[in-house]
Design a protein around this motif. Structure first.
Motif, PDB file in Angstrom:
ATOM      1  N   GLU A  75       0.913  -1.305   0.042  1.00  0.00           N
ATOM      2  CA  GLU A  75      -0.019   0.091   0.021  1.00  0.00           C
ATOM      3  C   GLU A  75       0.907   1.410   0.178  1.00  0.00           C
ATOM      4  OE1 GLU A  75      -3.979   1.531   2.258  1.00  0.00           O
ATOM      5  OE2 GLU A  75      -2.723  -0.050   3.121  1.00  0.00           O
ATOM      6  N   GLY A  76       0.698   2.006  -0.972  1.00  0.00           N
ATOM      7  CA  GLY A  76       1.233   3.269  -1.070  1.00  0.00           C
ATOM      8  C   GLY A  76       2.431   3.231  -1.931  1.00  0.00           C
ATOM      9  N   ALA A  77       2.764   2.345  -2.230  1.00  0.00           N
ATOM     10  CA  ALA A  77       4.050   2.049  -3.220  1.00  0.00           C
ATOM     11  C   ALA A  77       3.633   2.631  -4.782  1.00  0.00           C
ATOM     12  CB  ALA A  77       4.372   0.751  -3.576  1.00  0.00           C
ATOM     13  N   ILE A  78       2.467   2.485  -5.162  1.00  0.00           N
ATOM     14  CA  ILE A  78       1.559   2.974  -6.370  1.00  0.00           C
ATOM     15  C   ILE A  78       0.568   3.634  -6.148  1.00  0.00           C
ATOM     16  CG2 ILE A  78       1.013   2.388  -8.888  1.00  0.00           C
ATOM     17  CD1 ILE A  78       2.895   0.016  -8.672  1.00  0.00           C
ATOM     18  N   LYS A  79       0.698   5.035  -6.392  1.00  0.00           N
ATOM     19  CA  LYS A  79      -0.372   6.125  -6.460  1.00  0.00           C
ATOM     20  C   LYS A  79      -1.218   5.819  -7.650  1.00  0.00           C
ATOM     21  CE  LYS A  79       2.591   9.441  -4.155  1.00  0.00           C
ATOM     22  NZ  LYS A  79       3.577  10.462  -4.413  1.00  0.00           N
ATOM     23  N   ASP A  80      -2.689   6.027  -7.291  1.00  0.00           N
ATOM     24  CA  ASP A  80      -3.641   6.011  -8.552  1.00  0.00           C
ATOM     25  C   ASP A  80      -3.453   4.605  -9.226  1.00  0.00           C
ATOM     26  OD1 ASP A  80      -4.576   8.348  -8.087  1.00  0.00           O
ATOM     27  OD2 ASP A  80      -2.773   9.275  -9.556  1.00  0.00           O
ATOM     28  N   THR A 118      -1.898   0.908 -14.877  1.00  0.00           N
ATOM     29  CA  THR A 118      -1.237   2.468 -14.677  1.00  0.00           C
ATOM     30  C   THR A 118      -1.271   2.808 -13.093  1.00  0.00           C
ATOM     31  OG1 THR A 118      -3.325   3.369 -14.841  1.00  0.00           O
ATOM     32  CG2 THR A 118      -2.371   3.066 -16.840  1.00  0.00           C
ATOM     33  N   GLY A 119      -0.233   3.849 -12.883  1.00  0.00           N
ATOM     34  CA  GLY A 119      -0.125   4.527 -11.852  1.00  0.00           C
ATOM     35  C   GLY A 119       1.036   5.187 -11.674  1.00  0.00           C
ATOM     36  N   LEU A 120       1.305   5.862 -10.731  1.00  0.00           N
ATOM     37  CA  LEU A 120       2.563   6.505 -10.124  1.00  0.00           C
ATOM     38  C   LEU A 120       3.298   6.011  -9.116  1.00  0.00           C
ATOM     39  CD1 LEU A 120       4.493   9.046 -11.103  1.00  0.00           C
ATOM     40  CD2 LEU A 120       2.964  10.322  -9.426  1.00  0.00           C
ATOM     41  N   THR A 121       4.474   5.647  -9.205  1.00  0.00           N
ATOM     42  CA  THR A 121       5.342   5.154  -8.143  1.00  0.00           C
ATOM     43  C   THR A 121       5.322   6.187  -7.008  1.00  0.00           C
ATOM     44  OG1 THR A 121       7.522   5.573  -8.745  1.00  0.00           O
ATOM     45  CG2 THR A 121       6.565   3.122  -9.196  1.00  0.00           C
ATOM     46  N   GLY A 122       5.198   5.662  -5.633  1.00  0.00           N
ATOM     47  CA  GLY A 122       5.375   6.459  -4.424  1.00  0.00           C
ATOM     48  C   GLY A 122       6.619   6.403  -3.705  1.00  0.00           C
ATOM     49  N   LEU A 123       7.257   5.054  -3.862  1.00  0.00           N
ATOM     50  CA  LEU A 123       8.388   4.728  -3.172  1.00  0.00           C
ATOM     51  C   LEU A 123       9.379   4.223  -3.899  1.00  0.00           C
ATOM     52  CD1 LEU A 123       6.325   2.354  -0.405  1.00  0.00           C
ATOM     53  CD2 LEU A 123       7.185   4.655  -0.231  1.00  0.00           C
ATOM     54  N   LYS A 124      10.453   4.102  -3.625  1.00  0.00           N
ATOM     55  CA  LYS A 124      11.983   3.966  -4.556  1.00  0.00           C
ATOM     56  C   LYS A 124      11.999   2.415  -4.533  1.00  0.00           C
ATOM     57  CE  LYS A 124      16.773   4.322  -4.361  1.00  0.00           C
ATOM     58  NZ  LYS A 124      18.028   4.491  -3.732  1.00  0.00           N
ATOM     59  N   ASN A 125      12.276   1.934  -5.470  1.00  0.00           N
ATOM     60  CA  ASN A 125      12.330   0.327  -5.862  1.00  0.00           C
ATOM     61  C   ASN A 125      10.932  -0.331  -5.519  1.00  0.00           C
ATOM     62  OD1 ASN A 125      15.175   0.311  -6.014  1.00  0.00           O
ATOM     63  ND2 ASN A 125      15.531   0.278  -3.977  1.00  0.00           N
ATOM     64  N   ALA A 126       9.826   0.391  -5.959  1.00  0.00           N
ATOM     65  CA  ALA A 126       8.704  -0.290  -5.933  1.00  0.00           C
ATOM     66  C   ALA A 126       8.374  -1.332  -7.064  1.00  0.00           C
ATOM     67  CB  ALA A 126       7.466   0.980  -5.926  1.00  0.00           C
TER      68      ALA A 126
END
Length: 165
Positions: A75-80, A118-126
């Protein structure tokens, strides 16, 4: 001329911060239940995810499949985080126990399928996991034979009960 260099620079910078990969999960075995899965490569933080997952369902007859596609990440690793089974609609988003998931289940005929994630990563190395499962769904004739067998067993049991009385 200066505008062309600026445009080229912007496109080059954008290409470093986007993921556009295709993952081929392969062919699901029609002889019984089967599952195929893979994990993506690791993404840098704030990277746009635009991935395609492909798989095939192959049968020797017109048997349909009950299929389940699941894509999961912390959870939180990929936004949207979202996905679409092309030609069938969006996957359902859910989040529980620290995992966000996208899933779809229903019947699919034999053929080739693509899921667009699709999405936008929120964490490094996701990275996220994609999984497709299939189980052959019985044909209507199978249900007819089952019902006929139950009627026959019931008739025999009733006849034996009459003889015993």
């Amino acid at each position: 001329m200066k505008l062309k260099f600026i445009a080229a620079g912007i496109l080059a910078a954008a290409s470093f911060s986007a993921s556009a990969a295709t993952y081929d999960l392969g062919i699901l075995d029609p002889s019984g239940s089967d599952t195929l899965s893979a994990i993506t490569t690791k993404f840098a933080a704030n990277t746009a995810v635009d991935d395609f997952w492909t798989f095939k369902l192959v049968t020797p007859s017109s048997t349909s499949f009950g299929a389940l596609q699941t894509f999961s990440v912390v959870e939180g690793a990929i936004k949207d985080f979202s996905a679409t089974l092309l030609g069938y609609g969006n996957l359902t988003y859910s989040a529980a126990a620290g995992i966000q998931s996208l899933s779809w289940d229903g019947q699919l005929a034999a053929g080739s399928y693509t899921v667009h994630v699709t999405g936008l990563t929120g964490l490094k190395n996701a990275a996220y996991l994609g999984s497709v499962s299939a189980l052959p769904v019985p044909e209507p004739e199978t249900y007819g034979m089952l019902l006929g067998g139950l009627v026959l067993v019931g008739a025999v049991a009733r006849r034996r009960a009459k003889k015993a009385a």
